[in-house]
Design a protein around this motif. Structure first.
Motif, PDB file in Angstrom:
ATOM      1  N   THR A   1      29.560  43.759  28.183  1.00 44.66           N
ATOM      2  CA  THR A   1      29.173  42.696  29.760  1.00 44.66           C
ATOM      3  C   THR A   1      31.157  42.760  30.147  1.00 44.66           C
ATOM      4  OG1 THR A   1      27.764  42.023  28.285  1.00 44.66           O
ATOM      5  CG2 THR A   1      29.718  40.626  29.583  1.00 44.66           C
ATOM      6  N   PHE A   2      32.136  42.861  29.422  1.00 43.18           N
ATOM      7  CA  PHE A   2      33.438  42.994  29.480  1.00 43.18           C
ATOM      8  C   PHE A   2      33.947  44.216  30.356  1.00 43.18           C
ATOM      9  CE2 PHE A   2      38.054  44.114  29.008  1.00 43.18           C
ATOM     10  CZ  PHE A   2      38.672  43.285  28.819  1.00 43.18           C
ATOM     11  N   ALA A   3      33.362  45.065  29.796  1.00 45.81           N
ATOM     12  CA  ALA A   3      33.503  46.360  31.072  1.00 45.81           C
ATOM     13  C   ALA A   3      33.240  46.220  32.698  1.00 45.81           C
ATOM     14  CB  ALA A   3      33.128  48.173  30.610  1.00 45.81           C
ATOM     15  N   LEU A   4      31.881  45.710  32.249  1.00 43.64           N
ATOM     16  CA  LEU A   4      31.072  45.686  33.292  1.00 43.64           C
ATOM     17  C   LEU A   4      32.084  44.210  35.046  1.00 43.64           C
ATOM     18  CD1 LEU A   4      27.189  45.466  33.183  1.00 43.64           C
ATOM     19  CD2 LEU A   4      28.281  47.578  34.344  1.00 43.64           C
ATOM     20  N   LYS A   5      32.124  43.310  33.637  1.00 49.76           N
ATOM     21  CA  LYS A   5      33.140  42.389  34.662  1.00 49.76           C
ATOM     22  C   LYS A   5      34.689  42.838  35.048  1.00 49.76           C
ATOM     23  CE  LYS A   5      34.691  36.863  34.310  1.00 49.76           C
ATOM     24  NZ  LYS A   5      34.446  36.224  32.730  1.00 49.76           N
ATOM     25  N   HIS A   6      35.398  43.247  34.424  1.00 52.94           N
ATOM     26  CA  HIS A   6      36.561  43.590  34.823  1.00 52.94           C
ATOM     27  C   HIS A   6      36.609  46.019  35.033  1.00 52.94           C
ATOM     28  CE1 HIS A   6      37.063  39.697  32.057  1.00 52.94           C
ATOM     29  NE2 HIS A   6      38.295  39.756  33.379  1.00 52.94           N
ATOM     30  N   PRO A   7      36.139  45.725  35.726  1.00 59.61           N
ATOM     31  CA  PRO A   7      35.891  46.837  36.353  1.00 59.61           C
ATOM     32  C   PRO A   7      37.133  48.464  35.826  1.00 59.61           C
ATOM     33  CG  PRO A   7      35.427  46.485  37.528  1.00 59.61           C
ATOM     34  CD  PRO A   7      35.541  45.247  37.048  1.00 59.61           C
ATOM     35  N   GLN A   8      38.392  47.529  35.548  1.00 58.94           N
ATOM     36  CA  GLN A   8      39.833  48.231  35.757  1.00 58.94           C
ATOM     37  C   GLN A   8      39.936  48.719  34.949  1.00 58.94           C
ATOM     38  OE1 GLN A   8      38.740  44.311  37.304  1.00 58.94           O
ATOM     39  NE2 GLN A   8      40.097  44.042  38.981  1.00 58.94           N
ATOM     40  N   TYR A   9      38.850  48.147  33.551  1.00 53.41           N
ATOM     41  CA  TYR A   9      39.518  48.898  32.789  1.00 53.41           C
ATOM     42  C   TYR A   9      39.154  50.314  32.280  1.00 53.41           C
ATOM     43  CZ  TYR A   9      40.917  44.837  30.329  1.00 53.41           C
ATOM     44  OH  TYR A   9      43.472  43.497  30.662  1.00 53.41           O
ATOM     45  N   ALA A  10      37.783  50.591  33.396  1.00 52.36           N
ATOM     46  CA  ALA A  10      36.875  51.491  32.973  1.00 52.36           C
ATOM     47  C   ALA A  10      38.158  52.528  33.501  1.00 52.36           C
ATOM     48  CB  ALA A  10      36.003  51.732  34.689  1.00 52.36           C
ATOM     49  N   LYS A  11      39.160  53.254  34.099  1.00 49.40           N
ATOM     50  CA  LYS A  11      40.202  54.279  34.355  1.00 49.40           C
ATOM     51  C   LYS A  11      40.970  54.550  32.775  1.00 49.40           C
ATOM     52  CE  LYS A  11      43.196  57.198  35.662  1.00 49.40           C
ATOM     53  NZ  LYS A  11      43.452  57.113  34.516  1.00 49.40           N
ATOM     54  N   ILE A  12      41.366  52.933  31.734  1.00 54.26           N
ATOM     55  CA  ILE A  12      41.871  53.414  31.112  1.00 54.26           C
ATOM     56  C   ILE A  12      40.576  53.670  30.347  1.00 54.26           C
ATOM     57  CG2 ILE A  12      43.929  51.780  29.993  1.00 54.26           C
ATOM     58  CD1 ILE A  12      44.311  50.090  31.889  1.00 54.26           C
ATOM     59  N   PHE A  13      39.789  53.118  29.582  1.00 50.43           N
ATOM     60  CA  PHE A  13      39.100  53.625  28.835  1.00 50.43           C
ATOM     61  C   PHE A  13      38.705  54.985  28.826  1.00 50.43           C
ATOM     62  CE2 PHE A  13      36.848  48.658  28.429  1.00 50.43           C
ATOM     63  CZ  PHE A  13      38.441  48.638  28.336  1.00 50.43           C
ATOM     64  N   THR A  14      38.407  55.695  30.414  1.00 54.50           N
ATOM     65  CA  THR A  14      37.914  56.914  30.013  1.00 54.50           C
ATOM     66  C   THR A  14      39.338  57.681  30.058  1.00 54.50           C
ATOM     67  OG1 THR A  14      37.942  56.835  31.982  1.00 54.50           O
ATOM     68  CG2 THR A  14      35.904  56.384  31.624  1.00 54.50           C
ATOM     69  N   THR A  15      40.261  57.294  30.252  1.00 55.34           N
ATOM     70  CA  THR A  15      41.336  58.291  29.824  1.00 55.34           C
ATOM     71  C   THR A  15      41.538  58.890  28.596  1.00 55.34           C
ATOM     72  OG1 THR A  15      42.712  57.009  31.724  1.00 55.34           O
ATOM     73  CG2 THR A  15      44.038  58.000  30.925  1.00 55.34           C
ATOM     74  N   TYR A  16      41.446  57.931  27.804  1.00 59.04           N
ATOM     75  CA  TYR A  16      41.113  58.895  25.961  1.00 59.04           C
ATOM     76  C   TYR A  16      39.744  59.655  26.386  1.00 59.04           C
ATOM     77  CZ  TYR A  16      41.599  58.799  21.059  1.00 59.04           C
ATOM     78  OH  TYR A  16      41.448  59.474  19.692  1.00 59.04           O
ATOM     79  N   LEU A  17      39.292  59.757  26.840  1.00 53.77           N
ATOM     80  CA  LEU A  17      37.690  60.744  26.724  1.00 53.77           C
ATOM     81  C   LEU A  17      38.666  61.914  27.526  1.00 53.77           C
ATOM     82  CD1 LEU A  17      34.237  60.067  28.180  1.00 53.77           C
ATOM     83  CD2 LEU A  17      35.527  61.872  28.846  1.00 53.77           C
ATOM     84  N   ASP A  18      39.461  61.622  28.612  1.00 54.27           N
ATOM     85  CA  ASP A  18      40.129  63.248  29.354  1.00 54.27           C
ATOM     86  C   ASP A  18      41.157  63.571  28.849  1.00 54.27           C
ATOM     87  OD1 ASP A  18      37.882  63.142  31.984  1.00 54.27           O
ATOM     88  OD2 ASP A  18      39.280  61.324  32.605  1.00 54.27           O
ATOM     89  N   LEU A  19      41.997  62.882  27.587  1.00 50.89           N
ATOM     90  CA  LEU A  19      42.896  63.473  27.471  1.00 50.89           C
ATOM     91  C   LEU A  19      42.218  63.504  25.782  1.00 50.89           C
ATOM     92  CD1 LEU A  19      45.542  60.539  26.653  1.00 50.89           C
ATOM     93  CD2 LEU A  19      45.582  62.458  28.220  1.00 50.89           C
ATOM     94  N   GLN A  20      41.573  63.366  24.949  1.00 47.12           N
ATOM     95  CA  GLN A  20      40.584  64.248  24.647  1.00 47.12           C
ATOM     96  C   GLN A  20      39.879  65.790  24.537  1.00 47.12           C
ATOM     97  OE1 GLN A  20      40.015  63.653  20.837  1.00 47.12           O
ATOM     98  NE2 GLN A  20      41.693  62.370  21.712  1.00 47.12           N
ATOM     99  N   THR A  21      39.147  65.557  26.396  1.00 44.85           N
ATOM    100  CA  THR A  21      38.909  66.941  26.743  1.00 44.85           C
ATOM    101  C   THR A  21      40.039  67.941  26.480  1.00 44.85           C
ATOM    102  OG1 THR A  21      36.665  65.315  27.843  1.00 44.85           O
ATOM    103  CG2 THR A  21      37.042  67.471  28.946  1.00 44.85           C
TER     104      THR A  21
END
Length: 570
Positions: free
Chosen positions: A514-534
């Motif tokens: 619910t929070f991620a859909l309501k505040h899409p600005q955080y999507a980039k920050i959340f997936t930054t960690y995923l890209d760092l791991q990749t």
């Protein structure tokens, strides 16, 4: 892989991207959304010096009452003829007005229309020839900048006009409007657009039974600095059209009537007090009598505005344009803009609505001018979504000077410190490199960088990243650990942000979603960690990359879509 993850991957692979203020060299869709060439086509800014004010004052003492009386007298003289022409006819006509009523009233109404504009002080120069009904059933006039543009109807022989239903209700004026057999439009009726298009098609393909139709395809008034998007209504019938150009080549602009500027009364008073020099009329041979009347009236005028009306050659649609009215409208708009020497933009009437909404949210009214049609088509957004995003933008930018978002306001809204990763995210929004985000950039950034990442799969992956102990809940400690790694801030305090997400001591998946859909600005920050791991996995030796014993909350390349795609198509 999503556009958001692509953008994050770009950030991770650009040398020096972690340094403050550096901008990634390539951002998806960057070249597709250049700012419009005209900042605000819906504002009128007329500067008058002391000499102009004195001239208006002294001329107004004499001219204003005379012209007001003349206009009122002509309207009263025209009303009986309009009443005869429309007697026993419904407001929305089902059959054309023909026979003796039209033959008797039309020449008189046309003459009185010419007399009225001359009594107001307009001096008209007409270039080109008016096409016949067989040659061009439809006139398209632009730019549409004032209620005085009705002069195009007079000089083209009183064709039917597309007008708002409300205009037909105005006393006296409404009856005169009905005499030209208008196509009436209601902006509040959901079926009005379809009905209007069907009526235009019916009349344009009637073989001359109905009068020609005059359409202002922009659909709203601008300041003539550009041509905004043409609505396709006049081009859907697929019949030849004749473009009509309107110019007001005056040193002092007293006619522009748009969303910001002078009121109706102010413009009438200012216009009635202007001087004129001459009149030149060039029409078809069968209108010679009208030319003589024009010239005689001009000799009796005392002062006025100079207006140039140009009838361009008839434009016949190609087979492709007949099946694609938007393509036909675009070609005609480009042709007219080149003849006028002005640019085109993708602003529409919806931009005006957003502009008014921005003003109601205490933002600068220009904030709402996003070229709605272009953005909505490219990004698949509708009116409600963009209007909602304007509210969100106002919550961030309302207190900032000039109504623009700086890095500080951005960080405060996200309840995060200003870090290298946040600067990189901000730079992806800031498409013109000026250190701030306007509403247009905000809408594009959300749609291109953030919303695509908020799919169910991406949210699930992000949740698993935070759920270190795999118990189905994220604690504040787990949340802090991942964000510290994502943002590169070891002592990051995320308690305020965590409380916004959690209803208790931990966050469930549904709360996180619910929070991620309501505040899409955080999507980039959340997936930054995923890209760092990749990126970390790709940098390891091949035998380590293929090791089967990776922790389940780490993301391996096999679990990802392709990250090497350089596709930037819209």
């Amino acid at each position: 892989m999503s556009h958001c993850a692509e953008a994050a991957a770009v950030v991770a692979t650009v040398p020096g991207a972690g340094k403050a203020g550096r901008r990634p060299s390539m951002v998806p869709r960057q070249a597709s959304f250049f700012p419009p060439p005209v900042p605000n086509p819906f504002v009128q800014q007329t500067q008058m010096g002391a000499a102009s004010r004195l001239q208006i004052f002294f001329l107004g003492i004499i001219l204003l009452p005379i012209r007001v009386l003349l206009v009122a007298l002509i309207i009263l003289l025209a009303w009986p003829f309009a009443a005869i022409s429309t007697a026993c006819c419904p407001e929305k006509l089902t059959h054309p007005i023909t026979g003796w009523r039209r033959k008797m009233t039309q020449p008189v109404l046309k003459f009185l229309g010419q007399a009225m504009f001359f009594s107001m002080g307009f001096i008209v120069t007409v270039k080109g020839k008016v096409a016949s009904t067989a040659e061009a059933p439809i006139f398209v006039a632009a730019p549409h900048s004032t209620f005085f543009d009705g002069i195009a109807c007079v000089v083209s022989g009183l064709p039917s006009m597309v007008s708002r239903c409300e205009n037909a209700q105005v006393p006296l004026i409404g009856r005169l409007l009905r005499a030209v057999q208008p196509v009436l439009v209601s902006r509040v009726d959901p079926d009005s657009r379809k009905n209007t298009i069907n009526e235009i098609i019916r009349r344009a393909t009637s073989g001359g039974q109905w009068p020609q139709i005059l359409v202002f395809p922009e659909g709203t008034c601008t300041n003539r600095s550009c041509l905004i998007t043409f609505k396709p209504g006049a081009f859907i019938p697929g019949v030849p059209v004749q473009p009509v150009l309107l110019r007001y080549p005056n040193k002092l602009d007293t006619v522009t009537w748009t969303w910001q500027g002078y009121t109706f009364i102010q413009l009438c008073m200012l216009t009635f007090c202007q001087l004129f020099t001459k009149v030149e009329v060039e029409l078809k041979q069968d209108l010679a009598t009208d030319v003589e009347m024009y010239l005689e009236l001009s000799r009796r005028c005392v002062s006025g505005q100079t207006v140039t009306t140009e009838f361009m050659p008839v434009q016949v649609p190609s087979d492709e344009e007949k099946s694609d009215p938007i393509l036909f409208a675009s070609r005609i708009r480009t042709l007219m803009a080149e003849a006028l020497g002005i640019p085109v933009t993708d602003h529409t009437y919806e931009d005006c609505r957003l502009m008014i909404s921005a003003g109601q949210l205490t933002l600068p009214m220009e904030a709402g001018l996003v070229e709605f049609t272009k953005i909505s088509r490219k990004l698949k957004l509708d009116w409600d979504s963009i209007r909602k995003q304007l509210d969100e933008y106002a919550a961030i930018a309302g207190s900032s000077k000039g109504g623009r978002i700086g890095i500080e306001e951005f960080a405060e809204y996200l309840k995060l410190p200003v870090s290298d990763v946040l600067r990189q995210l901000f730079a992806l929004f800031d498409r013109n490199h000026d250190g701030s985000i306007d509403f247009r950039e905000y809408v594009i950034g959300l749609a291109v960088l953030c919303h695509p990442a908020n799919t169910e799969d991406i949210i699930q992956v992000a949740f698993k990243l935070f759920d270190l102990d795999e118990d189905g809940y994220i604690t504040e400690e787990e949340f802090s650990t991942i964000l510290q790694a994502s943002l590169g801030v070891p002592d990051l305090d995320v308690s305020g942000l965590f409380k916004e997400i959690a209803q208790g001591d931990s966050v469930s998946y549904e709360e996180f979603k619910t929070f991620a859909l309501k505040h899409p600005q955080y999507a980039k920050i959340f997936t930054t960690y995923l890209d760092l791991q990749t990126g970390h996995v790709f940098s390891l030796p091949k035998e380590v990359q293929t090791a089967p014993s990776m922790a389940s909350n780490k993301v391996s390349p096999e679990n990802l879509d392709e990250t090497s795609s350089d596709k930037k198509d819209d």
